[in-house]
Design an enzyme around this catalytic site. Structure first.
Site, mmCIF file in Angstrom:
data_model
loop_
_atom_site.group_PDB
_atom_site.id
_atom_site.type_symbol
_atom_site.label_atom_id
_atom_site.label_comp_id
_atom_site.label_asym_id
_atom_site.label_seq_id
_atom_site.Cartn_x
_atom_site.Cartn_y
_atom_site.Cartn_z
ATOM 1 N N ARG A 62 30.748 96.971 87.724
ATOM 2 C CA ARG A 62 31.703 98.075 87.720
ATOM 3 C C ARG A 62 33.217 97.512 87.395
ATOM 4 O O ARG A 62 33.337 96.484 87.999
ATOM 5 C CB ARG A 62 32.089 98.937 89.351
ATOM 6 C CG ARG A 62 33.276 99.870 89.487
ATOM 7 C CD ARG A 62 34.415 99.250 90.089
ATOM 8 N NE ARG A 62 35.435 100.182 90.330
ATOM 9 C CZ ARG A 62 36.659 99.937 90.544
ATOM 10 N NH1 ARG A 62 36.945 98.397 90.712
ATOM 11 N NH2 ARG A 62 37.671 100.745 90.857
ATOM 12 N N ASP A 97 40.597 100.184 86.952
ATOM 13 C CA ASP A 97 41.517 100.593 86.291
ATOM 14 C C ASP A 97 42.392 99.486 85.649
ATOM 15 O O ASP A 97 43.380 99.462 84.551
ATOM 16 C CB ASP A 97 42.506 101.474 86.718
ATOM 17 C CG ASP A 97 43.141 100.836 87.963
ATOM 18 O OD1 ASP A 97 42.316 100.540 88.856
ATOM 19 O OD2 ASP A 97 44.208 101.236 88.235
ATOM 20 N N GLY A 135 45.221 101.148 93.255
ATOM 21 C CA GLY A 135 44.678 102.341 94.078
ATOM 22 C C GLY A 135 43.365 102.405 93.801
ATOM 23 O O GLY A 135 42.580 101.491 93.106
ATOM 24 N N HIS A 136 42.720 103.505 94.028
ATOM 25 C CA HIS A 136 41.215 103.791 93.633
ATOM 26 C C HIS A 136 41.343 104.098 92.172
ATOM 27 O O HIS A 136 41.290 105.129 91.508
ATOM 28 C CB HIS A 136 41.089 105.279 94.510
ATOM 29 C CG HIS A 136 39.288 105.478 94.431
ATOM 30 N ND1 HIS A 136 38.801 106.256 95.534
ATOM 31 C CD2 HIS A 136 38.564 104.900 93.575
ATOM 32 C CE1 HIS A 136 37.708 106.200 95.320
ATOM 33 N NE2 HIS A 136 37.399 105.400 94.207
ATOM 34 N N THR A 194 45.236 94.669 94.875
ATOM 35 C CA THR A 194 45.362 94.227 93.504
ATOM 36 C C THR A 194 46.827 93.508 93.457
ATOM 37 O O THR A 194 47.714 94.205 94.277
ATOM 38 C CB THR A 194 45.362 95.413 92.742
ATOM 39 O OG1 THR A 194 44.105 95.665 92.766
ATOM 40 C CG2 THR A 194 45.933 95.248 91.018
HETATM 41 N N1 ASP Z 1 42.941 99.380 91.366
HETATM 42 C C1 ASP Z 1 41.606 98.560 91.522
HETATM 43 C C2 ASP Z 1 40.625 98.851 91.265
HETATM 44 O O1 ASP Z 1 40.254 100.009 91.400
HETATM 45 C C3 ASP Z 1 41.831 98.328 93.063
HETATM 46 C C4 ASP Z 1 43.063 97.888 93.855
HETATM 47 O O2 ASP Z 1 44.238 98.347 93.335
HETATM 48 O O3 ASP Z 1 43.160 97.039 94.567
HETATM 49 O O4 ASP Z 1 39.818 98.193 90.793
#
Ligand code: ASP
Length: 344
Positions: free
Chosen positions: A238, A241, A262-263, A210
């Site tokens: 889906r 965040d 992140g996740h 991201t």
């Molecule tokens: N935060 C992003 C998501 O969960 C993924 C990422 O940070 O690459 O969609």
């Protein structure tokens, strides 16, 4: 009458001393706050020096510093933090190196679905889009939602229709496809077969690519933005965040601006971006302390991996992450930093 005369005589001095005080306050503010500042990320995750070729390393560093230069030029010339964030993110969206715009990861169905958001610290106006497949620069659509609609978040077909009406660039979905991301989907699917369960893999090898930026302009206004393709092999439309205000993005001139990577599920559940700002706002905690606590203590305890870049109203910068690495960097007048791994 005598009292009145005395007052008339001292009034100019009183006014003078008040003006003096005010000038001092402004001067102190100016001294503390850099003229402008910007911090960016290009994703966090299992980014280890040992696994990175010299060429790739150099390629990422160049992309990060080119991105910073775009934002810095805008801010240096008195441009707004909104423009700096948007244009910087546009550059990263257009680069196949990052998981945003071109180079976005693939869903289980083999398409690219993108999310983005932006928030302005001056009035806390915000805009976001989720699950779009044909808007060339998703952050532009998020900005249009913020500035040209009464809504905060639009999704899917509706968001795409809105972007078209706003005259934003629409592309064929095949524009976003890249070989590397396709391979990551194949790896994720193979792993799924092996494990016999549905997984939303982190770009195949635990990298979140991201992109995000937070800027502080000469007028002291903060803006934060985030743009992503989400997570490899995601299903069921889906949404992560990145487009959720308070999770992936937050900005308030009273405290700070934050962009997460992140996740996503963890960042949503623990309102990561907002919590950092709230710690500053309600408890007077420093940006550094708030960021470290949320990312390196709370999130670690909850099992969520990733990081944030954050910039406060006084121009302080913090870039905490609890994964092995995070593509990141910042600029201030006469300061320019780009890093990938823990310390370099
Ligand atoms: N935060 C992003 C998501 O969960 C993924 C990422 O940070 O690459 O969609």
């Amino acid at each position: 009458m005598r009292k009145f005369l005395v007052l008339l005589l001292v009034l100019p001095f009183l006014t003078f001393s008040c003006e003096q005080q005010e000038t001092n306050v402004v001067a102190a503010d100016k001294k503390e706050r850099p003229e402008y500042a910007m911090v960016i990320h290009g994703g966090a995750g299992t980014i280890l020096k040992a696994n990175m070729s010299e060429e790739k390393d150099a390629e990422y560093r160049k992309a990060l510093s080119d991105a910073l230069e775009i934002g810095e030029n805008i801010l240096k010339n008195g441009g707004s933090s909104i423009d700096a964030v948007q244009k910087t993110i546009n550059f990263m969206e257009n680069s196949p190196l990052f998981n945003a715009g071109k180079g976005a990861v693939f869903t289980n169905a083999g398409i690219n679905e993108m999310d983005a958001s932006i928030m302005y610290g001056k009035d806390q106006n915000a805009g976001a889009i989720g699950g779009v497949t044909n808007i060339k620069n998703p952050i532009n659509a998020a900005r249009a939602v913020m500035e040209k609609s009464e809504h905060v978040m639009l999704s899917g077909k509706g968001a795409e229709e809105f972007a078209k009406v706003q005259g934003l660039e629409i592309v064929d979905p095949s524009y976003f496809r890249t070989e590397n991301r396709l391979k990551a989907l194949e790896r994720a699917k193979a792993k799924e077969m092996e494990l016999g369960l549905e997984i939303q893999d982190l770009n195949g090898d635990y990298k979140y690519g991201t992109v995000g930026a937070v800027a502080l302009d000469k007028d002291g206004n903060l803006c934060a933005g985030t743009s992503t393709g989400g997570m490899t092999n995601k299903r069921y439309n889906r949404i992560g965040d990145a487009p959720i205000i308070g999770a992936g993005t937050f900005a308030d001139n009273a405290s700070c601006g934050v962009s997460s990577t992140g996740h996503g599920e963890f960042f949503i559940r623990y309102t990561v971006a907002r919590d950092i700002a709230a710690m500053m706002e309600y408890k007077g905690v420093s940006l550094e302390e708030a960021g470290n606590y949320i990312i390196n203590e709370k999130l670690v305890e909850k099992g969520g991996s990733g990081g944030v870049v954050a910039l406060d109203k006084d121009g302080n910068i913090s870039m905490p992450f609890n994964s092995e690495g995070m593509y990141r960097g910042y600029v201030k007048p006469n300061e320019n930093v780009v890093k990938i791994y823990k310390n370099e």
